[in-house]
Design an enzyme around this catalytic site. Structure first.
Site, PDB file in Angstrom:
ATOM      1  N   CYS A   1      -5.496  -3.906   2.007  1.00 30.09           N
ATOM      2  CA  CYS A   1      -5.189  -4.261   3.594  1.00 30.09           C
ATOM      3  C   CYS A   1      -6.442  -3.808   4.581  1.00 30.09           C
ATOM      4  O   CYS A   1      -6.734  -4.738   4.621  1.00 30.09           O
ATOM      5  CB  CYS A   1      -4.478  -2.312   4.038  1.00 30.09           C
ATOM      6  SG  CYS A   1      -3.871  -2.217   5.210  1.00 30.09           S
TER       7      CYS A   1
ATOM      8  N   SER B   1      -4.029 -55.848   8.324  1.00 30.34           N
ATOM      9  CA  SER B   1      -5.263 -56.580   9.699  1.00 30.34           C
ATOM     10  C   SER B   1      -4.047 -56.488  10.861  1.00 30.34           C
ATOM     11  O   SER B   1      -4.766 -56.350  11.748  1.00 30.34           O
ATOM     12  CB  SER B   1      -4.653 -58.373   9.284  1.00 30.34           C
ATOM     13  OG  SER B   1      -3.873 -58.540   9.163  1.00 30.34           O
TER      14      SER B   1
ATOM     15  N   SER C   1      -3.004 -61.894   9.262  1.00 26.96           N
ATOM     16  CA  SER C   1      -1.937 -61.917   8.956  1.00 26.96           C
ATOM     17  C   SER C   1       0.007 -62.347   9.169  1.00 26.96           C
ATOM     18  O   SER C   1       0.472 -62.504   8.322  1.00 26.96           O
ATOM     19  CB  SER C   1      -2.047 -62.137   6.823  1.00 26.96           C
ATOM     20  OG  SER C   1      -1.911 -60.471   7.261  1.00 26.96           O
ATOM     21  N   GLY C   2      -0.153 -61.093   9.742  1.00 29.01           N
ATOM     22  CA  GLY C   2       1.077 -60.733   9.826  1.00 29.01           C
ATOM     23  C   GLY C   2       1.383 -59.870   9.095  1.00 29.01           C
ATOM     24  O   GLY C   2       2.746 -59.395   9.220  1.00 29.01           O
TER      25      GLY C   2
ATOM     26  N   ASN D   1     -20.470 -66.327  11.827  1.00 25.69           N
ATOM     27  CA  ASN D   1     -21.533 -66.747  12.386  1.00 25.69           C
ATOM     28  C   ASN D   1     -21.648 -67.707  13.197  1.00 25.69           C
ATOM     29  O   ASN D   1     -23.194 -67.853  13.929  1.00 25.69           O
ATOM     30  CB  ASN D   1     -22.460 -67.727  11.136  1.00 25.69           C
ATOM     31  CG  ASN D   1     -22.740 -66.810   9.862  1.00 25.69           C
ATOM     32  OD1 ASN D   1     -22.545 -67.284   8.928  1.00 25.69           O
ATOM     33  ND2 ASN D   1     -22.980 -65.821  10.261  1.00 25.69           N
TER      34      ASN D   1
ATOM     35  N   ALA E   1      -7.545 -57.114  -4.133  1.00 24.19           N
ATOM     36  CA  ALA E   1      -8.164 -58.126  -3.858  1.00 24.19           C
ATOM     37  C   ALA E   1      -8.884 -59.170  -4.763  1.00 24.19           C
ATOM     38  O   ALA E   1      -9.766 -58.483  -5.507  1.00 24.19           O
ATOM     39  CB  ALA E   1      -9.768 -56.526  -3.058  1.00 24.19           C
ATOM     40  N   THR E   2      -9.209 -59.946  -4.047  1.00 25.08           N
ATOM     41  CA  THR E   2      -9.801 -61.064  -4.460  1.00 25.08           C
ATOM     42  C   THR E   2     -11.680 -61.372  -4.904  1.00 25.08           C
ATOM     43  O   THR E   2     -12.293 -60.514  -3.493  1.00 25.08           O
ATOM     44  CB  THR E   2      -9.688 -62.362  -3.510  1.00 25.08           C
ATOM     45  OG1 THR E   2      -8.211 -62.898  -4.045  1.00 25.08           O
ATOM     46  CG2 THR E   2     -10.458 -63.625  -4.443  1.00 25.08           C
TER      47      THR E   2
ATOM     48  N   LYS F   1      -8.951   2.018  -2.499  1.00 25.29           N
ATOM     49  CA  LYS F   1      -9.366   0.680  -1.157  1.00 25.29           C
ATOM     50  C   LYS F   1     -10.846   1.240  -0.909  1.00 25.29           C
ATOM     51  O   LYS F   1     -11.664   2.782  -0.841  1.00 25.29           O
ATOM     52  CB  LYS F   1      -9.107   1.700   0.049  1.00 25.29           C
ATOM     53  CG  LYS F   1      -8.509   0.907   1.259  1.00 25.29           C
ATOM     54  CD  LYS F   1      -7.230   1.334   2.069  1.00 25.29           C
ATOM     55  CE  LYS F   1      -7.448   0.541   3.213  1.00 25.29           C
ATOM     56  NZ  LYS F   1      -6.787   1.112   4.337  1.00 25.29           N
TER      57      LYS F   1
ATOM     58  N   GLU G   1       0.748  -1.660  -0.155  1.00 22.64           N
ATOM     59  CA  GLU G   1      -0.401   0.026  -0.291  1.00 22.64           C
ATOM     60  C   GLU G   1       0.268   1.362   0.117  1.00 22.64           C
ATOM     61  O   GLU G   1       1.922   1.333   0.548  1.00 22.64           O
ATOM     62  CB  GLU G   1      -1.155  -0.114   1.362  1.00 22.64           C
ATOM     63  CG  GLU G   1      -1.966   1.087   1.497  1.00 22.64           C
ATOM     64  CD  GLU G   1      -2.402   0.700   2.915  1.00 22.64           C
ATOM     65  OE1 GLU G   1      -4.277   1.280   3.080  1.00 22.64           O
ATOM     66  OE2 GLU G   1      -2.109   0.027   4.067  1.00 22.64           O
TER      67      GLU G   1
ATOM     68  N   LYS H   1       0.749  -9.697  16.003  1.00 24.35           N
ATOM     69  CA  LYS H   1      -0.498  -9.985  15.111  1.00 24.35           C
ATOM     70  C   LYS H   1      -0.115 -10.638  13.626  1.00 24.35           C
ATOM     71  O   LYS H   1      -1.108 -10.666  13.197  1.00 24.35           O
ATOM     72  CB  LYS H   1      -0.305  -8.334  14.505  1.00 24.35           C
ATOM     73  CG  LYS H   1      -1.150  -7.867  13.661  1.00 24.35           C
ATOM     74  CD  LYS H   1      -0.749  -6.422  13.464  1.00 24.35           C
ATOM     75  CE  LYS H   1      -2.221  -5.660  12.427  1.00 24.35           C
ATOM     76  NZ  LYS H   1      -2.320  -4.149  12.344  1.00 24.35           N
TER      77      LYS H   1
END
Length: 651
Positions: free
Chosen positions: A167, A372, A367-368, A466, A486-487, A114, A46, A200
């Site tokens: 500003c 998982s 699974s390790g 189940n 993934a399967t 301004k 400014e 500020k």
């Protein structure tokens, strides 16, 4: 713009109070620096032509005349510059003074006044300046020439739309930049002279970040600095560039030699977010009245410094940080906070599901491996939060033809030390019987050989659930869902997928978070750290002669850090493969991945992402944890038979 980016700068060169000649020379010198850096758009502070702290000298004709002549000088100087820029100066008009920004482009000048004039605390600007009502446009005369002065106009620059505020305009309840952005401005320039006080700066940077986020824009802020009068105030010379909530670049305060910030702003990403966020357009339709946009012919960019450059030169060396791991925050403290947040989301989601179905038992295959392990850790924390016995978590390890001693040992030890119910069921005999039933040669290690094992494991988990009156907790992560790794109707299926929103690159940080929370020399920590160090593998192919993992996932589908990078920019911003490649080339060094390697795996990603959509179309429920999600019920709805041709041809 170059590949959707524009290079912008905020500069606060040293000034001398009321010495217009010195200030003009400083601006010209800085413009030449910016030109050599291939900056296309810049903002200065400014009253940068006069200095802000001139006091009642603003009512003196000598100063006003000098500022007017300097404006004409800069206008002529700009004719052969590629950079467009905004400087501040006082403007006389109709018996009043206006605090203005002059937006200068290739010999053309537009004035912006301004809008809000502060008159409180250390500010008494009403003594000199008059506000120009929003939406106003006046014709003013300067050195015998006429110019337009407005308070609600959007300008064109290098293919972008630019709004300007000064500003105090930023600090009011509804800044002009809000309306400018809703009317189309992609970049906001702020010419400022905000003095420095304790605390500020932190408040200001937060304000700039929030305004750029709220307006889905880039925001360049240049504040008055070295050379301003210290009679009552002190100015630190701020140069800050923000984009959609993040600070791209900020200079070192209090250092006159570090007075400029330069960054490449991603206009394409901003525009994508505006399109994606439908409420932005809803606001625009009602809130941008009175804002005008320049005719497209007004963008007179000449691109002197770039005319002989290749179209992708700028993107090859971007002046912005491209994080190679966009899902992982930088810094240990930020990672710790992110992990806590994600874990709380996962735990709250699973707790709600268990409570809703009055379920006190969970079955999860262990699974390790990382995924998982994370699912098990989330289950344990959820049971603890609900006050349930950990024995209600039934962890099942199901060694098969590719299971190694290392992963099996880690799976068994982790379940034991976490205090959950542990079961072990070898799938070898059952799968061999299945091979016999369907007439498959067990020496043929093809997709049937692999998927038969995955489906046998899923069947066991479902039946045990189940049997115990519980549900199966899925372990697959976001990255696997993106690649279809993934399967189908195997590990692809569960009753609740707790990791569905977590990318692979983040999974190890979450597991490491749990490790850091465990006692230092505990067996739980030891197990978790070893799991983190284990190569990622589905372990469906027999181990090598030394018993080590032979089937490594990243050798088959590519590095997960690359795929997560591709996934982030494909879904978060909808970028083209070409642009994703350019970003990847900036994010990763040539030593990490060659051009050919990035191109190859990007092609693999695009093919798999499209071809495997059918698996995502029937995903189990699972919690969203970040901005990228593949749930077919919410974030990502794509036909399973959509063609990938355009995406594969793009690069």
């Amino acid at each position: 713009m170059h590949n959707g980016f524009i290079r912008i700068a905020a500069a606060a060169p040293t000034v001398k109070v009321a010495d217009v000649g010195f200030n003009l020379d400083g601006i010209k010198s800085k413009l030449m620096e910016l030109e050599s850096s291939r900056v296309e758009l810049a903002v200065f502070p400014e009253m940068s032509l006069t200095a802000y702290t001139c006091g009642d000298l603003f009512h003196n004709a000598t100063l006003l005349d000098a500022a007017a002549k300097a404006l004409i000088d800069l206008r002529d100087y700009s004719k052969n510059l590629n950079v467009h820029f905004a400087v501040g100066l006082p403007v006389r008009h109709a018996g009043a003074l206006y605090n203005c920004a002059a937006f200068i482009r290739n010999g053309k000048v537009d004035l912006v006044s301004k809008s809000y004039i502060p008159n409180y605390n250390e500010f008494y600007e009403r003594r000199w300046w008059r506000p120009l009502p929003p939406g106003s446009c006046e014709t003013v005369e300067i050195c015998g020439e006429t110019f337009e002065m407005s308070s609600g106009r959007i300008f064109r620059s290098h293919g972008t739309l630019v709004g300007i505020e000064i500003c105090e305009d930023l600090w009011v309840p509804i800044p002009p930049s809000c309306r400018l952005a809703m009317a189309g401005a992609q970049i906001i320039l702020n010419l400022s002279a905000s003095d420095d006080l304790i605390g500020k700066y932190k408040y200001l940077t937060s304000l700039l970040q929030q305004q750029s986020a709220r307006c889905l824009c880039a925001y360049a802020y240049a504040g008055a600095g070295w050379g301003e009068s210290s009679t009552d105030l002190t100015f630190d010379g701020k140069a800050i560039i923000c984009e959609n909530g993040a600070t791209l670049q900020a200079n070192r305060r209090w250092d006159p030699s570090d007075n400029t910030s330069i960054a490449d702003v991603d206009i394409q990403a901003l525009e994508r977010d505006r399109i994606h966020m439908t409420t932005f357009a809803d606001c625009s339709s009602t809130e941008c009245k009175g804002i005008t946009i320049e005719d497209s012919s007004s963008d007179s960019s000449i691109c002197i410094t770039c005319q002989n450059s290749g179209s992708d030169t700028l993107a090859q060396a971007l002046l912005r940080n491209i994080d190679p791991h966009p899902f992982v925050p930088a810094g240990s403290e930020a990672i710790h906070e992110r992990c806590e947040e994600i874990i709380n989301i996962q735990v709250a989601a699973l707790a709600k599901r268990l409570d809703a179905i009055c379920c006190h038992t969970l079955t999860v295959g262990i699974s390790g491996g990382l995924d998982s392990t994370l699912a098990l850790l989330i289950a344990v924390r959820t049971f603890d939060r609900l006050g349930l016995d950990r024995k209600g978590i039934i962890g099942v390890t199901m060694p098969g033809f590719g299971t190694t001693d290392r992963t099996h040992s880690n799976a068994v030890d982790l379940m034991s030390h976490l205090g959950v119910t542990s079961r072990e069921i070898s799938i070898g005999a059952a799968v061999k019987q299945h091979f016999k039933d369907i007439g498959h040669n067990p020496e043929n290690h093809d997709v049937t050989y692999e998927n038969s094992q995955a489906r046998q494991r899923t069947m066991l988990l479902m039946d045990i659930a189940n049997q115990t009156g519980g549900i199966v907790l899925g372990t697959g992560d976001l990255s696997e869902l993106a690649l279809g790794w993934a399967t189908y109707n195997g590990d692809h299926m569960s009753m609740y997928g707790v990791n569905a929103g977590v990318p692979k690159t983040l999974v190890k940080y979450l597991v490491n978070y749990f490790a850091s929370e465990a006692p230092e020399k505990s067996e739980v920590r030891r197990c978790l750290l070893d799991i983190i160090d284990t190569p990622i593998s589905p372990e469906l192919i027999p181990a090598d002669s030394d018993g080590n993992i032979r089937q490594k996932t990243e050798d088959l589908v590519g590095p997960y850090e690359l795929h997560d990078f591709f996934l982030y920019y494909m879904l978060r911003y909808g970028f083209t493969p070409e642009r994703i490649y350019l970003l990847a080339r900036n994010a990763f060094t040539a030593d990490e991945y060659s051009d050919e390697t990035i191109t190859h795996w990007l092609s693999v990603f695009m093919c798999r992402f499209f071809n495997q959509q059918f698996k995502r179309s029937c995903l189990p429920d699972g919690p969203k944890v970040g901005s990228v999600c593949l749930s077919p019920r919410g974030d990502w709805r794509m036909p399973s038979d959509a063609s990938s041709t355009l995406w594969r041809q793009n690069r």
